[in-house]
Design a protein around this motif. Structure first.
Motif, mmCIF file in Angstrom:
data_model
loop_
_atom_site.group_PDB
_atom_site.id
_atom_site.type_symbol
_atom_site.label_atom_id
_atom_site.label_comp_id
_atom_site.label_asym_id
_atom_site.label_seq_id
_atom_site.Cartn_x
_atom_site.Cartn_y
_atom_site.Cartn_z
ATOM 1 N N THR A 1 46.683 7.789 -12.929
ATOM 2 C CA THR A 1 47.395 7.674 -13.612
ATOM 3 C C THR A 1 48.309 6.758 -13.303
ATOM 4 O OG1 THR A 1 46.912 10.104 -14.764
ATOM 5 C CG2 THR A 1 49.262 9.813 -15.585
ATOM 6 N N LEU B 1 52.530 5.975 -14.597
ATOM 7 C CA LEU B 1 54.155 6.067 -14.852
ATOM 8 C C LEU B 1 54.542 5.170 -14.977
ATOM 9 C CD1 LEU B 1 55.424 7.648 -16.813
ATOM 10 C CD2 LEU B 1 57.014 8.522 -14.586
ATOM 11 N N GLU C 1 55.881 9.504 -23.879
ATOM 12 C CA GLU C 1 54.547 10.448 -23.368
ATOM 13 C C GLU C 1 55.350 11.988 -23.226
ATOM 14 O OE1 GLU C 1 55.090 11.991 -19.791
ATOM 15 O OE2 GLU C 1 57.152 11.069 -19.546
ATOM 16 N N ARG D 1 49.144 15.411 -23.307
ATOM 17 C CA ARG D 1 48.893 14.465 -22.271
ATOM 18 C C ARG D 1 47.694 15.505 -20.779
ATOM 19 N NH1 ARG D 1 54.544 15.126 -19.990
ATOM 20 N NH2 ARG D 1 53.691 17.252 -19.881
ATOM 21 N N LEU E 1 51.015 6.905 -18.986
ATOM 22 C CA LEU E 1 51.730 7.382 -19.971
ATOM 23 C C LEU E 1 53.025 6.209 -19.620
ATOM 24 C CD1 LEU E 1 51.641 10.884 -17.933
ATOM 25 C CD2 LEU E 1 50.501 10.151 -20.022
ATOM 26 N N SER F 1 56.902 14.791 -15.729
ATOM 27 C CA SER F 1 56.153 13.590 -15.102
ATOM 28 C C SER F 1 56.923 12.464 -14.460
ATOM 29 C CB SER F 1 55.993 12.572 -16.931
ATOM 30 O OG SER F 1 54.687 13.050 -17.426
ATOM 31 N N TYR G 1 51.569 10.124 -9.843
ATOM 32 C CA TYR G 1 51.161 9.104 -10.617
ATOM 33 C C TYR G 1 51.508 8.239 -10.180
ATOM 34 C CZ TYR G 1 51.412 13.146 -14.421
ATOM 35 O OH TYR G 1 50.749 14.123 -15.399
#
Length: 798
Positions: free
Chosen positions: A284, A286, A387, A403, A419, A428, A437
């Motif tokens: 994942t 960000l 996101e 999410r 994201l 996040s 992330y």
């Protein structure tokens, strides 16, 4: 073979697998199929979630009645996902399975009265066909039907209807050679004018067949009778073929040939994402980038990489209003390979787009929250744009967060998830800080232009123009200046309607909704006082309903009132309004945005739906009418939401060559959310807000679960709420915080009183099991009019 079925009843007693024997004629049934099954005296729709060869059931299993679809509508992945979500989100599994399908594919049940005895069959009642009991309201007829049932002269049957309809059209193709058509034309009698007209068209357009009936009639100028005659004579072949409804028919189809050169930061971010795509890594990312930093270009390049690897891509956007612009960009890049899913489509369009995805005919899906359930296989990349948006959380059952579903699907498909946001959610960003992330930053705008200058106007100290106290002299002057330069303006007011409430100056009466603990909002265009929660509406009063005084005032402001005020102050300005009231009709979003994009209006006034994602090069001024509308809500994340909204809407200004300016009107200029939004300093806001969350023991330092109890009787609600709290306190650790029970901020909605319990915890191994026990008990107390709702990680606590 035995089919394991989840039946279409959302109740504790039926929230389990039922087994049915698969007869030989239905051997094609597979996991994910929709089926009809006998269930007691009824016929129900169900979903096949498993197949087996043996059963522990001692009696004889009933047979499946029907397999609804040729191809199972749900993939094995989605069936597996439904089990996880039901457990994590305290929903019945059938609710999850139905949420995964378009509305039109959810079964429609009819309660039908059927005659049994010969005497009943001869009765006039049954001569008019099937008797739908849901439509019988005549008291004498109801009494007569009850008598028939008591005497066993009639019975009740349940019909399951499939509302999903395939669109069909007539196509005409040629059966002869061009020379044969010429010979036929030469032998026709002189007065066969329409047949000659058709033959001339066929000869001149020989290579343009086959053609749809509607096109052939329009282009040749002949009617259906002539075409029918041509088919009988063997000139044409008529075929009924399936056709997709195309929601993208008005979107530009030409592919963009221009290659956009990426910045160094974009290149670095893309390289890391592409590596994960190539290595099929469930990672994942960000992607934190200031407004205008080119996050969309990174998404599009990453999607290209996935397609190059023979993989598919899924991209979510938070608002329907963003979809037209985003879809246009994606379609220009990838042509006919894309499908779009969002609630703004008609049921037929949604059904067809969904079937194209399920049949593997598209490779890129763009849509809003529910598109996370797209039956896309072989996924190589998932993207969630903006996101931080709370709209990614479903507010009613099943209460999933897109999410979380995306993370699950990322792991299942061994593919990366991006994201993206200029203002990532604190959850996040905290996960990125911890390394859960991978954080990728785009610190500058892609065109190297500076961020717009933001000016704060203190409404306590300013002078207003007009008598409504909405527009400051500075903001109005700035609007006039931009319009004089042929530039465009976006104005944000996150409150629709005309006035927030009606007040009587004599007795103090405020006109409230009879069903909710809220004041009614005045809507001048419909001449109604409306409740934005339950939909109740009544005429605008001319005098006080309580004391009959004529001294009533309509206070507060909304988009309608500001629009009227602007029309008075700027009569020459062209204006568009974009809120829930102006975008109810299909295609209204696109129509408004296209009109503004073509500079058919100088000012776009709207609610939060205009604050993000929109890209208009000629917008040089953004004005926020009142930055405080959401600031003092009794919600732990009110400051975060305000900062996000202001930063996002500020980013709509100065996105191209012309410099941008932002003016924010507020009564709270010293509030940290507004001050950090002025400098668009996400890092400092993040650090400050995290300290506030830590002090209040809120997310992301604590996990949260919200338990809501509702009923028409407030005493019953309070009693049940305290029982639940006491039960939890005896079973949870002392370090776990239980707040409440307390009435919700809006204590009555739709004639139901609401009490809430908020559980805040760091580690509670048994909590999931305890919450499922509460969910199970909810079924028992439902007969007393009590309802219990459990929301895991709620976005709002009001």
């Amino acid at each position: 073979m035995i089919a394991q079925i989840i039946v279409d009843i959302a109740a504790k007693q039926t929230d389990r697998i039922f087994e049915y024997h698969i007869p030989n004629e239905l051997k094609e049934v597979a996991v994910g199929s929709r089926v009809f099954v006998p269930f007691g005296s009824r016929k129900l729709q169900g979903f096949v979630v498993g197949l087996s060869q043996t059963s522990k059931f001692q009696g004889k299993l009933k047979d499946l009645l029907l397999v609804v679809d040729e191809q199972p509508p749900l993939t094995t992945e989605l069936v597996d996902l439904s089990k996880t979500l039901a457990n994590e989100n305290f929903s019945y599994r059938i609710s999850i399975l139905k949420a995964m399908l378009p509305r039109v594919m959810r079964a429609n049940y009819r309660k039908i009265l059927t005659p049994i005895s010969d005497k009943a069959k001869r009765m006039p009642l049954f001569k008019r066909g099937l008797i739908d009991l849901t439509k019988v309201d005549d008291a004498k007829e109801v009494s007569f039907i009850h008598k028939l049932l008591r005497n066993h002269d009639a019975k009740i049957e349940y019909l399951v209807e499939n509302r999903a309809q395939v669109k069909m059209q007539n196509n005409y193709s040629l059966l002869l050679s061009k020379n044969e058509y010429i010979k036929i034309y030469e032998t026709l009698r002189q007065n066969a004018q329409k047949q000659k007209q058709l033959l001339i068209y066929i000869i001149e357009n020989f290579t343009k067949f086959p053609q749809k009936q509607v096109d052939l009639e329009q282009n040749s100028g002949v009617k259906i009778a002539t075409l029918t005659s041509a088919v009988k004579k063997g000139w044409l072949k008529k075929e009924l073929t399936e056709v997709y409804r195309d929601p993208l028919i008005d979107v530009a189809t030409s592919k963009s040939q221009q290659s956009i050169k990426l910045t160094v930061a974009q290149d670095e971010a893309l390289a890391k994402i592409n590596r994960a795509i190539d290595n099929q890594t469930a990672q994942t990312f960000l992607l934190e980038g200031v407004t205008g930093s080119g996050k969309t270009e990174v998404y599009l390049n990453a999607i290209s990489q996935a397609l190059t690897n023979d993989k598919n891509a899924l991209m979510l956007v938070p608002e329907i209003s963003l979809t037209p612009q985003m879809v246009a960009q994606v379609k220009q890049r990838f042509g006919q390979q894309i499908a779009v899913l969002h609630s703004g489509l008609s049921e037929g369009e949604l059904y067809d787009e969904w079937r194209r995805i399920r049949r593997g005919e598209v490779h890129v899906v763009v849509g809003a929250r529910s598109a996370i359930f797209a039956p896309l296989k072989n996924i190589g990349l998932i993207v969630i744009d903006e996101e931080h948006e709370s709209s990614y959380k479903q507010e009613d059952t099943p209460r999933y967060h897109a999410r979380d579903v995306a993370i699950w699907r990322s792991k299942y498909n061994s593919c990366p998830l991006i994201l993206g946001s200029a203002t990532p959610s604190l959850v996040s960003r905290a996960r990125a800080q911890k390394g859960v992330y991978q954080l990728l930053k785009l610190p500058e705008r892609a065109n190297k232009k500076s961020l717009p200058k933001v000016k704060i106007i203190d409404l306590k100290q300013t002078s207003f123009i007009g008598d409504q106290l909405d527009l400051s002299a500075q903001l109005l002057e700035a609007i006039k200046t931009r319009i004089a330069k042929k530039e465009q303006v976006i104005l944000l007011l996150n409150r629709r309607g005309y006035s927030s409430f009606m007040l009587c100056r004599d007795c103090g009466y405020v006109m409230k909704c009879p069903n909710c603990d809220l004041s009614l909002t005045m809507h001048k265009d419909t001449a109604k006082m409306q409740c934005h929660y339950c939909g109740y509406a009544t005429a605008i009063p001319q005098k006080c309903p309580n004391c009959q005084s004529l001294k009533i005032r309509f206070l507060g402001t909304g988009t309608q009132k500001v629009m009227q005020e602007l029309e008075t102050l700027l009569p020459a300005a062209r204006m568009l309004r974009m809120d829930v009231d102006t975008t109810r009709r299909k295609g209204a979003f696109k129509k408004i945005l296209d009109s503004f994009g073509h500079h058919e209006a100088d000012i776009l006034l709207g609610t939060q739906m205009i604050a993000k994602g929109l890209d208009f090069p000629n917008v040089t001024l953004v004005g926020v009418i009142n930055a405080d509308t959401g600031l003092w809500l009794p919600d732990y994340n009110a400051s975060e939401r305000t900062f996000e909204l202001l930063t996002q809407v500020a980013g709509r200004a100065g996105r191209a060559e012309k410099k941008g300016e932002v003016i924010i009107q507020t009564f709270n200029p010293d509030h940290y959310a507004i001050k950090f939004a002025q400098t668009q300093d996400y890092e400092r806001f993040y650090a400050y807000e995290m300290r506030m969350r830590h002090a209040g023991n809120y997310s992301p330092y604590f996990y949260t679960v919200l338990i809501s109890i509702a009923a028409k009787n407030e005493q019953n609600v309070a009693r049940e709420a305290f029982k639940i709290k006491n039960w939890l306190q005896q079973r949870l650790q002392r370090t776990t915080i239980i707040l409440g029970p307390a009435p919700s901020a809006v204590s009555r909605l739709k004639n139901q009183y609401y009490y809430q319990i908020l559980v805040k915890y760091k580690k509670e191994a048994n909590l999931n099991q305890l919450l499922h026990q509460i969910q199970n008990s909810a079924q028992k107390i439902k007969k007393y009019g009590l309802n219990i709702y459990i929301d895991n990680e709620p976005e709002h606590i009001i």
